[in-house]
Design a protein around this motif. Sequence first.
Motif, mmCIF file in Angstrom:
data_model
loop_
_atom_site.group_PDB
_atom_site.id
_atom_site.type_symbol
_atom_site.label_atom_id
_atom_site.label_comp_id
_atom_site.label_asym_id
_atom_site.label_seq_id
_atom_site.Cartn_x
_atom_site.Cartn_y
_atom_site.Cartn_z
ATOM 1 N N VAL A 125 -14.065 -22.279 -31.393
ATOM 2 C CA VAL A 125 -13.876 -23.211 -30.273
ATOM 3 C C VAL A 125 -15.791 -23.165 -29.708
ATOM 4 O O VAL A 125 -16.493 -21.708 -29.188
ATOM 5 C CB VAL A 125 -13.357 -23.169 -29.010
ATOM 6 C CG1 VAL A 125 -13.856 -24.218 -27.591
ATOM 7 C CG2 VAL A 125 -11.976 -23.457 -29.722
ATOM 8 N N VAL A 126 -16.618 -23.994 -29.731
ATOM 9 C CA VAL A 126 -17.270 -23.813 -29.452
ATOM 10 C C VAL A 126 -17.383 -24.095 -27.781
ATOM 11 O O VAL A 126 -18.029 -25.563 -27.442
ATOM 12 C CB VAL A 126 -18.932 -24.271 -30.108
ATOM 13 C CG1 VAL A 126 -20.204 -24.580 -29.523
ATOM 14 C CG2 VAL A 126 -19.413 -23.657 -31.964
ATOM 15 N N THR A 127 -17.995 -23.643 -26.859
ATOM 16 C CA THR A 127 -18.567 -23.682 -25.753
ATOM 17 C C THR A 127 -19.340 -24.386 -24.730
ATOM 18 O O THR A 127 -20.680 -22.360 -24.878
ATOM 19 C CB THR A 127 -17.673 -22.933 -24.640
ATOM 20 O OG1 THR A 127 -15.755 -22.035 -25.381
ATOM 21 C CG2 THR A 127 -17.222 -22.749 -22.971
ATOM 22 N N LEU A 128 -20.113 -24.954 -24.495
ATOM 23 C CA LEU A 128 -21.361 -25.777 -23.456
ATOM 24 C C LEU A 128 -21.885 -24.964 -22.250
ATOM 25 O O LEU A 128 -21.017 -25.017 -21.431
ATOM 26 C CB LEU A 128 -21.945 -26.704 -24.157
ATOM 27 C CG LEU A 128 -21.256 -27.243 -25.496
ATOM 28 C CD1 LEU A 128 -21.592 -28.625 -25.392
ATOM 29 C CD2 LEU A 128 -22.238 -26.716 -26.493
ATOM 30 N N CYS A 129 -22.884 -23.882 -22.270
ATOM 31 C CA CYS A 129 -23.550 -24.060 -20.731
ATOM 32 C C CYS A 129 -24.499 -23.830 -20.760
ATOM 33 O O CYS A 129 -25.300 -23.733 -21.222
ATOM 34 C CB CYS A 129 -22.948 -21.992 -20.584
ATOM 35 S SG CYS A 129 -22.411 -21.631 -18.886
ATOM 36 N N GLU A 130 -24.794 -24.426 -19.461
ATOM 37 C CA GLU A 130 -26.288 -24.831 -18.899
ATOM 38 C C GLU A 130 -26.935 -23.631 -18.964
ATOM 39 O O GLU A 130 -26.066 -22.209 -18.319
ATOM 40 C CB GLU A 130 -25.958 -25.804 -17.872
ATOM 41 C CG GLU A 130 -25.318 -27.153 -17.897
ATOM 42 C CD GLU A 130 -24.861 -27.223 -16.526
ATOM 43 O OE1 GLU A 130 -24.875 -27.156 -15.849
ATOM 44 O OE2 GLU A 130 -23.984 -28.367 -16.843
ATOM 45 N N GLY A 131 -28.233 -23.547 -19.567
ATOM 46 C CA GLY A 131 -28.490 -22.128 -18.504
ATOM 47 C C GLY A 131 -28.292 -20.855 -19.015
ATOM 48 O O GLY A 131 -28.152 -20.839 -21.048
ATOM 49 N N ASP A 132 -27.990 -19.692 -19.358
ATOM 50 C CA ASP A 132 -27.104 -18.679 -19.752
ATOM 51 C C ASP A 132 -25.652 -18.431 -19.598
ATOM 52 O O ASP A 132 -25.567 -18.570 -17.698
ATOM 53 C CB ASP A 132 -28.011 -17.287 -19.876
ATOM 54 C CG ASP A 132 -27.509 -16.040 -20.056
ATOM 55 O OD1 ASP A 132 -27.469 -16.708 -21.276
ATOM 56 O OD2 ASP A 132 -26.434 -15.741 -19.485
ATOM 57 N N PRO A 133 -25.167 -18.164 -20.289
ATOM 58 C CA PRO A 133 -23.537 -17.955 -19.862
ATOM 59 C C PRO A 133 -22.611 -17.062 -18.850
ATOM 60 O O PRO A 133 -21.985 -16.909 -18.352
ATOM 61 C CB PRO A 133 -22.673 -17.699 -21.343
ATOM 62 C CG PRO A 133 -23.976 -18.453 -22.668
ATOM 63 C CD PRO A 133 -24.892 -17.990 -21.608
ATOM 64 N N PHE A 134 -23.430 -15.877 -18.560
ATOM 65 C CA PHE A 134 -23.026 -14.802 -17.531
ATOM 66 C C PHE A 134 -23.781 -14.527 -16.197
ATOM 67 O O PHE A 134 -24.187 -13.897 -15.996
ATOM 68 C CB PHE A 134 -23.039 -13.748 -19.354
ATOM 69 C CG PHE A 134 -22.384 -13.501 -19.431
ATOM 70 C CD1 PHE A 134 -20.982 -14.370 -19.502
ATOM 71 C CD2 PHE A 134 -22.186 -12.258 -20.404
ATOM 72 C CE1 PHE A 134 -19.853 -14.415 -20.187
ATOM 73 C CE2 PHE A 134 -21.231 -11.885 -21.636
ATOM 74 C CZ PHE A 134 -19.743 -12.951 -21.016
ATOM 75 N N PHE A 135 -25.357 -15.831 -16.372
ATOM 76 C CA PHE A 135 -25.976 -15.732 -15.453
ATOM 77 C C PHE A 135 -25.717 -17.290 -14.331
ATOM 78 O O PHE A 135 -26.335 -17.965 -14.976
ATOM 79 C CB PHE A 135 -27.274 -15.620 -15.576
ATOM 80 C CG PHE A 135 -28.465 -15.822 -14.334
ATOM 81 C CD1 PHE A 135 -28.948 -14.441 -13.781
ATOM 82 C CD2 PHE A 135 -29.306 -17.474 -13.965
ATOM 83 C CE1 PHE A 135 -29.783 -14.153 -12.949
ATOM 84 C CE2 PHE A 135 -30.278 -16.291 -12.885
ATOM 85 C CZ PHE A 135 -30.494 -15.234 -12.505
ATOM 86 N N TYR A 136 -24.797 -16.550 -13.899
ATOM 87 C CA TYR A 136 -23.907 -17.550 -12.765
ATOM 88 C C TYR A 136 -23.503 -19.382 -14.097
ATOM 89 O O TYR A 136 -23.593 -20.634 -13.289
ATOM 90 C CB TYR A 136 -25.422 -18.252 -11.738
ATOM 91 C CG TYR A 136 -25.296 -17.220 -10.884
ATOM 92 C CD1 TYR A 136 -24.992 -17.292 -9.443
ATOM 93 C CD2 TYR A 136 -27.321 -16.880 -10.865
ATOM 94 C CE1 TYR A 136 -25.267 -17.185 -8.711
ATOM 95 C CE2 TYR A 136 -27.189 -16.561 -10.299
ATOM 96 C CZ TYR A 136 -26.004 -15.832 -8.588
ATOM 97 O OH TYR A 136 -26.828 -14.627 -7.493
#
Length: 241
Positions: free
Chosen positions: A93-104
């Motif tokens: 599963v590829v989960t999309l995240c705006e910006g960086d996943p571990f920065f907010y």
Amino acid sequence: MSGILYGIGLGPGDPELMTLKAHRLISTARVIAYPAPDSGESFARSIAAGALPGGVREIPIIVPMRVDRFPAREIYDKAAHEIAAVLESGEDVVTLCEGDPFFYGSFMYLFERLSDRFRIEVVPGVTSLTACAALLRRPLTSRNDVMTVIPGPLPDDEIRARIDAAQAVVIMKVGRHLGRLKALLADMGLLERAGYVERASLPEQKVRRLADLDAETAPYFSMILIYKGEEAWTLPLSYSS
């Protein structure tokens, strides 16, 4: 064998700011997940739209856009349960995240629910923080300068103390707090040193000296950058974008 859960940082909005690794994983994905509002399109999905393959299965994670504190635990519990079922079947599963996943990033709430059961790979992304610095044409920090990232909703006295202790300052989550933050920075004598960016890297981006911004509220995707260290960095007199 279980599938792999990927947390993909998409960058601030311009699809060309996705990394090569992010593009490769998205373009070969069979299942994607992404945060989405309860009305309107998903910003994360819109960034990746040009790379999505035909026939990909989509798992939208519906997060209501409210002032109240989120994430609501039940939303990510439900999403984690649905994603876990796919992983257990052997699919990635590829989960999309705006910006960086571990920065907010919202991906962190899936990570905390699933990391003890499944293999997870996090692909970092260009953060809005560095994108805004590039647009303002001013380095973030240097040498032994201390840089502090401050959420705009914090109380004035706490923001003031954290700014006093830093040489470089990033204020995120400006939104409805813009007028209050401008007044605070003016009182601290920092308004002329502050740059403002909203919707960084998107066609509708706005780049200004904060002192020149005639508004009392800002979009969610907005940021204030201040430098008060010893380097001779100053903002250009004006911006036109």
